[in-house]
Design a protein around this motif. Structure first.
Motif, PDB file in Angstrom:
ATOM      1  N   SER A  17       0.829  -1.210   0.000  1.00 16.50           N
ATOM      2  CA  SER A  17       0.000   0.000   0.000  1.00 16.50           C
ATOM      3  C   SER A  17       0.860   1.254   0.000  1.00 16.50           C
ATOM      4  O   SER A  17       0.563   2.239  -0.690  1.00 16.50           O
ATOM      5  CB  SER A  17      -0.932   0.000   1.212  1.00 16.50           C
ATOM      6  N   THR A 134     -16.410  -4.516  -2.666  1.00 19.52           N
ATOM      7  CA  THR A 134     -15.633  -4.010  -3.788  1.00 19.52           C
ATOM      8  C   THR A 134     -16.434  -3.008  -4.602  1.00 19.52           C
ATOM      9  O   THR A 134     -15.939  -1.933  -4.969  1.00 19.52           O
ATOM     10  CB  THR A 134     -15.183  -5.177  -4.687  1.00 19.52           C
ATOM     11  N   GLN A 259      -6.704  -6.114  -8.671  1.00 16.38           N
ATOM     12  CA  GLN A 259      -8.082  -5.767  -8.339  1.00 16.38           C
ATOM     13  C   GLN A 259      -8.153  -4.801  -7.166  1.00 16.38           C
ATOM     14  O   GLN A 259      -8.956  -3.877  -7.159  1.00 16.38           O
ATOM     15  CB  GLN A 259      -8.882  -7.031  -8.028  1.00 16.38           C
ATOM     16  N   ARG A 260      -7.284  -4.977  -6.166  1.00 18.64           N
ATOM     17  CA  ARG A 260      -7.285  -4.074  -5.007  1.00 18.64           C
ATOM     18  C   ARG A 260      -6.332  -2.914  -5.208  1.00 18.64           C
ATOM     19  O   ARG A 260      -6.597  -1.799  -4.786  1.00 18.64           O
ATOM     20  CB  ARG A 260      -6.901  -4.857  -3.746  1.00 18.64           C
ATOM     21  N   ASN A 301     -11.592  -0.602   0.888  1.00 18.84           N
ATOM     22  CA  ASN A 301     -10.905  -1.572   0.054  1.00 18.84           C
ATOM     23  C   ASN A 301      -9.921  -2.408   0.866  1.00 18.84           C
ATOM     24  O   ASN A 301      -9.763  -3.611   0.657  1.00 18.84           O
ATOM     25  CB  ASN A 301     -10.165  -0.845  -1.068  1.00 18.84           C
ATOM     26  N   GLN A 302      -9.256  -1.771   1.826  1.00 15.13           N
ATOM     27  CA  GLN A 302      -8.270  -2.491   2.633  1.00 15.13           C
ATOM     28  C   GLN A 302      -8.920  -3.446   3.632  1.00 15.13           C
ATOM     29  O   GLN A 302      -8.262  -4.353   4.134  1.00 15.13           O
ATOM     30  CB  GLN A 302      -7.372  -1.495   3.379  1.00 15.13           C
ATOM     31  N   GLY A 304     -10.845  -5.603   2.833  1.00 19.69           N
ATOM     32  CA  GLY A 304     -10.890  -6.877   2.133  1.00 19.69           C
ATOM     33  C   GLY A 304      -9.525  -7.486   1.940  1.00 19.69           C
ATOM     34  O   GLY A 304      -9.357  -8.374   1.119  1.00 19.69           O
ATOM     35  N   ALA A 305      -8.528  -6.994   2.697  1.00 27.03           N
ATOM     36  CA  ALA A 305      -7.166  -7.515   2.541  1.00 27.03           C
ATOM     37  C   ALA A 305      -7.111  -8.985   2.880  1.00 27.03           C
ATOM     38  O   ALA A 305      -7.846  -9.482   3.736  1.00 27.03           O
ATOM     39  CB  ALA A 305      -6.209  -6.732   3.433  1.00 27.03           C
TER      40      ALA A 305
END
Length: 323
Positions: A17, A134, A259-260, A301-302, A304-305
């Motif tokens: 990140s 997402t 995707q992320r 978004n993070q 969903g890490a």
């Protein structure tokens, strides 16, 4: 006798990140710098200068770190040429020429569509549906960038709007998505090797385009007297925006996955806004709301890490369209 403990390494997701954030912050700062350079030279010449110097730097770093054996393409010469052309020629030329025909705001908004493009490509290839989180993160990002670039005055979207430059921007954004995803086709290569070989291929493609356009009289080059004033800007665009930022981007994408990772591209307009505020631009409520939404999309978004110990899946690449 006291023992010294070495600092614990950063978690992979956090390190990735930070790499992506560094790259996009540099690119955000590069937009106003590029505008100054484009007043004296065309977009193709500027891009060739950037990556014409950056490519040898990539290669020198690769040889220093991994030896001359890392220069082998292992039978992937044409794929690397395609990816390099997409990443270093397709995105830059389509975006800069389109912005010149339209407004910078549209460029920032179309860049915000890149994460959505990445999700759709991944969904088509894998046959899996993205998580609801997402979609929510993507929606927050797109709305945030629209507010950020228009300060909430949506009527600006109808000013100087045109179909051709918008399609060019979307094509350029798709180029960058496919280039970023392209690293998945080389899982045993380091980010430096992928960057060096695709960067060299992209630099060659840019040189060929430059020779053709030059023969047709389509270039606009700066006068010799303007070079001293342009040199600091070109050094920034080359050493930081081309070399450091691209290396950081590819390193972050390798660890986090396309995707992320693509959602970090929305830090570009946020950085441009921050620079404007530092230069005295008053921060509007729409811009502030948009900035908050962009940061919220990254935070969501993070969430969903991947859990520690689980590798982040990166979609395979089938080179079918341009970046």
């Amino acid at each position: 006798m006291s023992s010294q403990k070495s600092a614990a390494p950063l978690p992979p997701a956090l390190a990735a990140s930070l790499c992506l954030a560094l790259a996009t912050i540099i690119w955000g700062a590069a937009f106003p710098v590029s505008k100054l350079v484009l007043a004296d030279m065309d977009a193709l010449s500027m891009t060739l200068v950037r990556y014409g110097f950056a490519a040898p730097i990539f290669v020198a770093l690769l040889v220093w770190r991994e030896g001359t054996g890392a220069l082998r393409t292992e039978g992937a010469t044409w794929r690397l040429l395609g990816l390099g052309t997409l990443g270093f020629a397709g995105f830059n030329l389509l975006m800069f020429y389109a912005v010149g025909m339209s407004r910078p705001e549209f460029g920032a908004i179309v860049m915000a569509l890149q994460p959505l493009i990445a999700v759709l490509i991944h969904a088509l290839r894998s046959g899996s549906r993205p998580a609801a989180r997402t979609w929510l993160a993507l929606a927050l990002a797109v709305v945030g960038v629209v507010l950020l670039t228009t300060d909430g005055q949506l009527s600006r979207l109808t000013e100087h709007a045109a179909v051709l430059p918008t399609l060019m921007m979307i094509a350029g954004g798709s180029c960058w998505v496919l280039y970023s995803m392209g690293a998945a086709a080389f899982p045993t290569w380091s980010p430096l090797r992928y960057t060096a070989l695709t960067g060299s291929a992209g630099g060659l493609a840019l040189l060929l385009m430059w020779l053709v356009l030059g023969a047709a009289g389509g270039l606009r080059l700066p006068a010799l007297s303007a070079l001293p004033a342009l040199t600091p800007a070109l050094l920034f665009l080359t050493l930081l925006a081309a070399v450091l930022a691209v290396l950081s981007w590819n390193a972050g994408m390798r660890k986090l996955g396309a995707q992320r990772g693509m959602l970090f591209i929305n830090l570009v307009p946020l950085t441009a806004l921050a620079i404007g505020v530092l230069r005295g631009h008053p921060l509007g409520y729409g811009e502030l709301t948009g900035a908050v939404l962009v940061l919220a999309s990254l935070a969501l978004n993070q969430l969903g890490a991947a859990k520690p110990g689980r590798p982040v899946a990166t979609p395979p690449v089938v080179l079918a369209t341009a970046k």
